[in-house]
Design a protein around this motif. Structure first.
Motif, PDB file in Angstrom:
ATOM      1  N   ASP A 125       2.664  -3.020  11.145  1.00 25.43           N
ATOM      2  CA  ASP A 125       1.774  -1.888  11.399  1.00 25.43           C
ATOM      3  C   ASP A 125       0.782  -1.659  10.265  1.00 25.43           C
ATOM      4  O   ASP A 125       0.010  -0.694  10.290  1.00 25.43           O
ATOM      5  CB  ASP A 125       2.583  -0.608  11.640  1.00 25.43           C
ATOM      6  N   GLU A 126       0.769  -2.531   9.254  1.00 22.61           N
ATOM      7  CA  GLU A 126      -0.163  -2.423   8.140  1.00 22.61           C
ATOM      8  C   GLU A 126      -1.043  -3.667   8.088  1.00 22.61           C
ATOM      9  O   GLU A 126      -0.655  -4.738   8.572  1.00 22.61           O
ATOM     10  CB  GLU A 126       0.593  -2.286   6.809  1.00 22.61           C
ATOM     11  N   MET A 127      -2.240  -3.529   7.485  1.00 15.27           N
ATOM     12  CA  MET A 127      -3.097  -4.677   7.244  1.00 15.27           C
ATOM     13  C   MET A 127      -3.781  -4.484   5.895  1.00 15.27           C
ATOM     14  O   MET A 127      -4.785  -3.793   5.771  1.00 15.27           O
ATOM     15  CB  MET A 127      -4.159  -4.844   8.349  1.00 15.27           C
ATOM     16  N   PRO A 128      -3.217  -5.082   4.849  1.00 18.90           N
ATOM     17  CA  PRO A 128      -3.774  -4.900   3.508  1.00 18.90           C
ATOM     18  C   PRO A 128      -4.940  -5.822   3.189  1.00 18.90           C
ATOM     19  O   PRO A 128      -5.573  -5.672   2.135  1.00 18.90           O
ATOM     20  CB  PRO A 128      -2.579  -5.222   2.602  1.00 18.90           C
ATOM     21  N   ARG A 140     -11.738  -2.707  10.236  1.00 17.26           N
ATOM     22  CA  ARG A 140     -10.387  -3.257  10.140  1.00 17.26           C
ATOM     23  C   ARG A 140      -9.659  -2.973  11.440  1.00 17.26           C
ATOM     24  O   ARG A 140      -9.487  -1.815  11.820  1.00 17.26           O
ATOM     25  CB  ARG A 140      -9.632  -2.648   8.953  1.00 17.26           C
ATOM     26  N   HIS A 152       3.721  -8.429   4.982  1.00 17.40           N
ATOM     27  CA  HIS A 152       3.516  -6.985   5.098  1.00 17.40           C
ATOM     28  C   HIS A 152       4.065  -6.505   6.434  1.00 17.40           C
ATOM     29  O   HIS A 152       4.208  -7.299   7.377  1.00 17.40           O
ATOM     30  CB  HIS A 152       2.023  -6.633   4.968  1.00 17.40           C
ATOM     31  N   ASP A 211      -5.612   2.992   1.827  1.00 15.17           N
ATOM     32  CA  ASP A 211      -4.219   3.278   2.174  1.00 15.17           C
ATOM     33  C   ASP A 211      -3.230   2.224   1.674  1.00 15.17           C
ATOM     34  O   ASP A 211      -2.051   2.256   2.029  1.00 15.17           O
ATOM     35  CB  ASP A 211      -4.077   3.448   3.693  1.00 15.17           C
ATOM     36  N   ASN A 212      -3.702   1.308   0.831  1.00 13.39           N
ATOM     37  CA  ASN A 212      -2.810   0.286   0.278  1.00 13.39           C
ATOM     38  C   ASN A 212      -2.167   0.842  -1.001  1.00 13.39           C
ATOM     39  O   ASN A 212      -2.606   0.583  -2.124  1.00 13.39           O
ATOM     40  CB  ASN A 212      -3.585  -0.994  -0.025  1.00 13.39           C
TER      41      ASN A 212
END
Length: 215
Positions: free
Chosen positions: A41-44, A172, A38, A149-150
């Motif tokens: 800047d994202e963390m799913p 998170r 990913h 936001d995923n």
């Protein structure tokens, strides 16, 4: 008697082949992890495992899958299917359950490498395990969770007919984030226009997962 019948289980879709994890395949999966899962800047993931020290990330991933495989029983199981396209591992699709013979409920989770995203493969691989759960194991409910936001995960859920089933606030990266629960049933599932191929689903495999006997 086959003491590990999962070794023979194979799910096939038009583009993908899914098999329960083995050590050779996990080595390929680790290479996919290091290639990127990913954007930074994202963390799913609820557990931010991709942020582990790169020196130990691969070892940690192997230990996680080994521990899940070692703990598998009819009362609590998580089958981590290695997803292959054109013979190469591109990600993993989990199908799990607790006391499945009683609850007849499964949960899913998945990821694929960045370079394979945006091609509809996430939908195809989740559809594979949900179809297997409903049509072969006898599941009555399938659940999934995703951060609000995923967008990719929610897109998969929407295409397959999942509905929102509540949410919770979790931490998170040091901030509050909404974790959304989703659910689908055999009657609400939007079935794909292809038929799932299943090989190696033996009586021993059914018993290990607590599947419902035919008829």
């Amino acid at each position: 008697m086959d003491h590990w019948p999962l070794r023979h289980l194979v799910l096939r879709t038009p583009r993908l082949e899914l098999r329960p994890d083995d050590d050779a395949g996990l080595d390929e999966l680790v290479a996919v992890i290091y290639d990127g899962v990913h954007p930074p800047d994202e963390m799913p993931f609820g557990e931010p495992w991709t942020e582990a020290d790169p020196r130990y990330l691969g070892r940690g991933a192997l230990q996680h899958f080994w521990s899940e495989r070692a703990a598998l029983s009819p009362q609590r199981w998580a089958v981590h299917f290695l997803v292959r396209r054109d013979g190469r591992v591109i990600g993993t699709q989990k199908l799990g359950a607790r006391e499945f013979a009683i609850t007849r409920e499964v949960n899913t989770g998945s990821w694929i490498g960045l370079r394979h995203q945006g091609q509809g493969l996430g939908t195809e691989m989740r559809a594979a395990v949900v179809l297997f759960a409903f049509d072969h194991l006898g599941a009555l409910t399938a659940r999934s969770v995703a951060f609000a936001d995923n967008a990719r995960s929610h897109g998969v859920s929407r295409r397959l007919g999942y509905r929102r089933d509540g949410s919770e606030t979790v931490a998170r990266r040091g901030e509050a984030a909404e974790h959304v629960r989703l659910v689908v049933t055999p009657s609400t599932l939007v079935r794909p226009p292809w038929t799932l191929g299943v090989d190696g689903y033996t009586e021993e495999c059914r018993a290990l997962l607590g599947g419902i006997s035919p008829g």
